[in-house]
Design a protein around this motif. Sequence first.
Motif, PDB file in Angstrom:
ATOM      1  N   LEU A  76      90.145  20.758 -35.523  1.00  0.00           N
ATOM      2  CA  LEU A  76      90.609  20.763 -36.911  1.00  0.00           C
ATOM      3  C   LEU A  76      90.311  22.124 -37.529  1.00  0.00           C
ATOM      4  O   LEU A  76      89.451  22.866 -37.070  1.00  0.00           O
ATOM      5  N   THR A 127      94.326  18.831 -36.454  1.00  0.00           N
ATOM      6  CA  THR A 127      94.411  18.367 -37.834  1.00  0.00           C
ATOM      7  C   THR A 127      94.174  19.560 -38.752  1.00  0.00           C
ATOM      8  O   THR A 127      93.225  20.320 -38.556  1.00  0.00           O
ATOM      9  N   TYR A 163      93.588  20.923 -42.658  1.00  0.00           N
ATOM     10  CA  TYR A 163      93.236  20.645 -44.048  1.00  0.00           C
ATOM     11  C   TYR A 163      93.813  21.766 -44.919  1.00  0.00           C
ATOM     12  O   TYR A 163      93.581  22.947 -44.645  1.00  0.00           O
ATOM     13  N   ALA A 187     101.407  18.904 -36.385  1.00  0.00           N
ATOM     14  CA  ALA A 187      99.993  18.764 -36.756  1.00  0.00           C
ATOM     15  C   ALA A 187      99.818  17.618 -37.755  1.00  0.00           C
ATOM     16  O   ALA A 187     100.725  17.284 -38.512  1.00  0.00           O
ATOM     17  N   THR A 188      98.626  17.012 -37.743  1.00  0.00           N
ATOM     18  CA  THR A 188      98.260  16.066 -38.782  1.00  0.00           C
ATOM     19  C   THR A 188      97.800  16.863 -39.993  1.00  0.00           C
ATOM     20  O   THR A 188      96.918  17.715 -39.890  1.00  0.00           O
ATOM     21  N   ILE A 219      96.222  17.118 -43.804  1.00  0.00           N
ATOM     22  CA  ILE A 219      95.402  16.453 -44.814  1.00  0.00           C
ATOM     23  C   ILE A 219      95.327  17.344 -46.046  1.00  0.00           C
ATOM     24  O   ILE A 219      94.825  18.467 -45.977  1.00  0.00           O
TER      25      ILE A 219
END
Length: 328
Positions: free
Chosen positions: A80, A103, A105, A123-124, A126
């Motif tokens: 991440l 991931t 952010y 990508a994830t 957040i």
Amino acid sequence: MENNKKTIVEKTKKLLDSDFYTKGGVYETPMLYSPVLSNICSGNVYLKCENLQTTGSFKIRGASSALMNLPQELKSTGVLTASSGNHGAGTAAAAKALGIPVTIYVPAKISNKKEKKISQLGATLIKVDGSADYAETVALADAKETGATYISPYNHQDIIAGQGTIGLEILTQTPNVDAVIASVGGGGLISGIGSNIKAHKPDTQIVGAFPENAPVMKACMEAKEIIEVVEFDTLSDGTAGGIEAGSITLALCMAVIDNTETVTEYEIAEAMKLIKENHAMIIEGAAGVAVATLIKNKQAYINKNVCIVLCGSNVSDETFNSAMTMVK
């Protein structure tokens, strides 16, 4: 610090002997001669076009370097990171190419263009309410809690070594270069470029360019420690934000940067306009900072061979149009 410089140079060299330019999605960007900028400073000015790099930014270089150097067991569990956009897109692209889950952010105010690019790369994502700094804080906390591997946008030897490949390309493409100008945020870009260029051509001047509204690393360099710096909105959002506590880039920047300059928002916008009108390229504010630095200090580059790093092209239409309105 010297050990960090030496390690980064060694790591950058190893990348050239690996699959960096094939598996990681990175390619050698062109070096373009700029007649208009050469005329402005009565020298020879070249544009290192990282704005034409995969994902429209140099950031994929560092991301690919970091991910390729992960132990196999960490590759399978995923990583991440936090990013205002370009590092996120670069990490997502590199992770997709290498088959590593990731991931990202990001601050909730991320531009639509950057958000779409990251999401399309698988990508994830957040979103975190607040600044890019806070998104980084949340990502670091989550990494600590979950045991996931956190990849800093700049505070990581492999990231810096990846950006250092730009320096080696500059030396190959313009072997007689006298000065290199690059914008500075967290310091990973200029640390990598400067460490590698100084290792091979130590007399080359490395110039750090900063937006007047957010000269964070410059203030930290002057204080000789990482400090809180008051920032204001800037077209150079890619260089905005505080420096991570304990970042290795502070000492590296102090070691490799020979001169610094700050430029105003108007000067950044003028530089963005000049590149659009004379080179038919849209560049982001951070790249405009480097161009504006040359223009502001044009007399320093008379009869010099100068390379300006155009670090990216990821700017929203709204922001670019706002910049153009500023300089009508």
